[in-house]
Design a protein around this motif. Sequence first.
Motif, PDB file in Angstrom:
ATOM      1  N   LEU A  31      11.828   1.817  -2.659  1.00 58.38           N
ATOM      2  CA  LEU A  31      11.379   0.538  -2.108  1.00 58.38           C
ATOM      3  C   LEU A  31      12.421  -0.499  -2.481  1.00 58.38           C
ATOM      4  O   LEU A  31      12.709  -0.708  -3.651  1.00 58.38           O
ATOM      5  CB  LEU A  31      10.007   0.143  -2.648  1.00 58.38           C
ATOM      6  CG  LEU A  31       9.382  -1.095  -1.987  1.00 58.38           C
ATOM      7  CD1 LEU A  31       7.872  -0.932  -1.812  1.00 58.38           C
ATOM      8  CD2 LEU A  31       9.674  -2.366  -2.769  1.00 58.38           C
ATOM      9  N   LEU A  32      13.004  -1.101  -1.462  1.00 59.27           N
ATOM     10  CA  LEU A  32      14.151  -1.978  -1.651  1.00 59.27           C
ATOM     11  C   LEU A  32      13.782  -3.410  -1.283  1.00 59.27           C
ATOM     12  O   LEU A  32      13.238  -3.661  -0.204  1.00 59.27           O
ATOM     13  CB  LEU A  32      15.303  -1.492  -0.766  1.00 59.27           C
ATOM     14  CG  LEU A  32      16.683  -2.081  -0.976  1.00 59.27           C
ATOM     15  CD1 LEU A  32      17.187  -1.791  -2.382  1.00 59.27           C
ATOM     16  CD2 LEU A  32      17.648  -1.502   0.059  1.00 59.27           C
ATOM     17  N   ILE A  33      14.076  -4.348  -2.180  1.00 63.07           N
ATOM     18  CA  ILE A  33      13.766  -5.755  -1.931  1.00 63.07           C
ATOM     19  C   ILE A  33      15.063  -6.539  -1.771  1.00 63.07           C
ATOM     20  O   ILE A  33      15.944  -6.482  -2.629  1.00 63.07           O
ATOM     21  CB  ILE A  33      12.914  -6.361  -3.067  1.00 63.07           C
ATOM     22  CG1 ILE A  33      11.605  -5.578  -3.216  1.00 63.07           C
ATOM     23  CG2 ILE A  33      12.624  -7.831  -2.790  1.00 63.07           C
ATOM     24  CD1 ILE A  33      10.651  -6.139  -4.236  1.00 63.07           C
ATOM     25  N   ARG A  79       7.655  -4.669   5.358  1.00 65.11           N
ATOM     26  CA  ARG A  79       6.608  -5.670   5.149  1.00 65.11           C
ATOM     27  C   ARG A  79       7.251  -6.899   4.515  1.00 65.11           C
ATOM     28  O   ARG A  79       7.845  -6.812   3.444  1.00 65.11           O
ATOM     29  CB  ARG A  79       5.492  -5.131   4.253  1.00 65.11           C
ATOM     30  CG  ARG A  79       4.436  -6.184   3.910  1.00 65.11           C
ATOM     31  CD  ARG A  79       3.257  -5.582   3.167  1.00 65.11           C
ATOM     32  NE  ARG A  79       2.452  -4.751   4.051  1.00 65.11           N
ATOM     33  CZ  ARG A  79       1.350  -4.120   3.672  1.00 65.11           C
ATOM     34  NH1 ARG A  79       0.938  -4.204   2.423  1.00 65.11           N
ATOM     35  NH2 ARG A  79       0.672  -3.385   4.535  1.00 65.11           N
ATOM     36  N   TYR A  80       7.135  -8.023   5.204  1.00 68.68           N
ATOM     37  CA  TYR A  80       7.693  -9.277   4.697  1.00 68.68           C
ATOM     38  C   TYR A  80       6.736  -9.949   3.709  1.00 68.68           C
ATOM     39  O   TYR A  80       5.515  -9.739   3.772  1.00 68.68           O
ATOM     40  CB  TYR A  80       7.907 -10.264   5.849  1.00 68.68           C
ATOM     41  CG  TYR A  80       9.065  -9.976   6.767  1.00 68.68           C
ATOM     42  CD1 TYR A  80      10.292 -10.599   6.590  1.00 68.68           C
ATOM     43  CD2 TYR A  80       8.921  -9.108   7.851  1.00 68.68           C
ATOM     44  CE1 TYR A  80      11.347 -10.367   7.464  1.00 68.68           C
ATOM     45  CE2 TYR A  80       9.967  -8.872   8.736  1.00 68.68           C
ATOM     46  CZ  TYR A  80      11.181  -9.503   8.530  1.00 68.68           C
ATOM     47  OH  TYR A  80      12.217  -9.284   9.392  1.00 68.68           O
ATOM     48  N   ASN A 132       0.815  -1.223   0.000  1.00 64.44           N
ATOM     49  CA  ASN A 132       0.000   0.000   0.000  1.00 64.44           C
ATOM     50  C   ASN A 132       0.841   1.262   0.000  1.00 64.44           C
ATOM     51  O   ASN A 132       0.352   2.330   0.381  1.00 64.44           O
ATOM     52  CB  ASN A 132      -0.939  -0.002   1.207  1.00 64.44           C
ATOM     53  CG  ASN A 132      -0.188  -0.099   2.530  1.00 64.44           C
ATOM     54  OD1 ASN A 132       1.040  -0.136   2.541  1.00 64.44           O
ATOM     55  ND2 ASN A 132      -0.930  -0.135   3.631  1.00 64.44           N
ATOM     56  N   VAL A 133       2.116   1.173  -0.402  1.00 63.89           N
ATOM     57  CA  VAL A 133       2.951   2.364  -0.484  1.00 63.89           C
ATOM     58  C   VAL A 133       3.154   2.737  -1.945  1.00 63.89           C
ATOM     59  O   VAL A 133       2.931   1.933  -2.851  1.00 63.89           O
ATOM     60  CB  VAL A 133       4.325   2.144   0.207  1.00 63.89           C
ATOM     61  CG1 VAL A 133       4.136   1.871   1.686  1.00 63.89           C
ATOM     62  CG2 VAL A 133       5.099   1.025  -0.463  1.00 63.89           C
ATOM     63  N   SER A 190       3.447  -3.706 -10.073  1.00 64.54           N
ATOM     64  CA  SER A 190       2.966  -2.454  -9.482  1.00 64.54           C
ATOM     65  C   SER A 190       2.957  -1.285 -10.453  1.00 64.54           C
ATOM     66  O   SER A 190       2.223  -0.313 -10.251  1.00 64.54           O
ATOM     67  CB  SER A 190       3.843  -2.085  -8.282  1.00 64.54           C
ATOM     68  OG  SER A 190       5.165  -1.770  -8.722  1.00 64.54           O
ATOM     69  N   GLY A 191       3.783  -1.352 -11.485  1.00 66.08           N
ATOM     70  CA  GLY A 191       3.916  -0.215 -12.393  1.00 66.08           C
ATOM     71  C   GLY A 191       4.903   0.821 -11.912  1.00 66.08           C
ATOM     72  O   GLY A 191       5.165   1.817 -12.607  1.00 66.08           O
ATOM     73  N   VAL A 192       5.492   0.622 -10.730  1.00 66.39           N
ATOM     74  CA  VAL A 192       6.520   1.530 -10.221  1.00 66.39           C
ATOM     75  C   VAL A 192       7.823   1.218 -10.957  1.00 66.39           C
ATOM     76  O   VAL A 192       8.204   0.051 -11.067  1.00 66.39           O
ATOM     77  CB  VAL A 192       6.721   1.359  -8.700  1.00 66.39           C
ATOM     78  CG1 VAL A 192       7.829   2.270  -8.199  1.00 66.39           C
ATOM     79  CG2 VAL A 192       5.419   1.635  -7.963  1.00 66.39           C
TER      80      VAL A 192
END
Length: 468
Positions: free
Chosen positions: A340-342, A441-442, A268-269, A292-294
């Motif tokens: 946003l880092l994965i 968020r995991y 939701n970010v 997400s399209g980001v």
Amino acid sequence: MGGFFGVVSKEDCVFDLFFGVDYHSHLGTRRAGLAVYDPESGFDKAIHNIENAPFRTKFTNESNEMHGTMGIGCISDFEAQPILVRSHHGTFAITTVGKINNTDEIVDKIIKTNAHFFEMQNGDINPTELVAAVINQKENFIDGIKYAQEIIEGSISMLILTKKGVYAARDKLGRTPIVLGKKNGSFCASFESFAYLNLGYSDYREMGPGEIDVLAADGIKTLAAPEKNMKICTFLWVYYGYPSSSYEGISVEKMRYNCGALLAKRDNVSPDIVAGVPDSGIAHAIGYANESGVPFSRPFVKYTPTWPRSFMPTHQSKRNLIAKMKLIPIHDLIEGKSLLLIDDSIVRGTQLRETTEFLYLSGAKEVHIRPACPPLLYGCKYLNFSRSSSEMELITRRVIKDLEGKEPSDELLKEYSDPDGEKYKNMVDEIGKRLHFTSLRYNRLDDMIEAVGIGAEKLCTYCWNGKE
């Protein structure tokens, strides 16, 4: 961890063996070895320390000087192997991948037969030597291998080089893979499915759990049929596996795309860019970005030309510094941005915290962290994922202990593994706060299993939910 490769051929096999083993370099950092058999000159073996140099540079001489029509090799995080053994079975070489949890019990049993073991520098016994000793308790290799699989608590897969062929035996629950390849006049057995493709081999088939085969230049014979039950390590897809690998027919790269996509569906970010921690986090991030399209971007890159993976000090503080030094920022993609880092996972949390601070110092406005797997709550019992660290080094365990004021029981850990529960939420919030993330968020276990695409009953998920 570790990986191995074996080959049998009508011609000299050393070229294929050398590069087949080299393609497993991502699975080990400390020791590597080759063993070959030539009908005229017999057995030959070499083992080198690869902590400060890649496999290729350490084994260049062997690749030119060794000769043989059959061979096995490995790259390992810990013990020196393959080892060469002389017994009532004759001379043979053996290499293994796995973990033995009841070493003392097995040693006590075998020492009663007047056997002896060489201790390694740290006082431990080389597990591959122990497996060889167990096999030697029986009258033939088949019974010996079955006996080893029966009494070993943990997991063990192995390759055994003899004068007649190469035996390949997969762990009884298939926690690690063995894939067979073929080309004209040659067969190979490999941990990684891609390791033989550029050598001209094509896929022959994957071995099943508990299966025992013998490879010869004229074919492969199954000596023990596969078992029905399987518990392959899910972390192979999430982290260990090379992007071009497949396990049980499921592509590592595709699974990571699926993981990222499922992470995005629940999020939701609204960050400015999505990025992955090199190397395993990148595919997860691509999956997230596509869903997400980001935009996907690389706000930092890993500098690798003179920093081989094996160049990593044993002291944790130095490891963290070296890991940080490898990451080079691209300020135009960081400054003023919400990132946003994965990453594949969070173990101790130290390295990811330093990466986050590094991004803030480089001008990032926000850093949201999305691990591709659920919180790690249990130390792995089946593979050497982290032999040097106890469960209490896991950041989850430290946080739970602080929240509860005591060591958590198994029942309490079950509550903390429930992604819809209040205790889980409190744990995640506290981890995010301690590591200075904007948000954390995991991935959920059910989503991760869906990303793999095979039944949950076939996957080992012990490190996340404690289920064996």
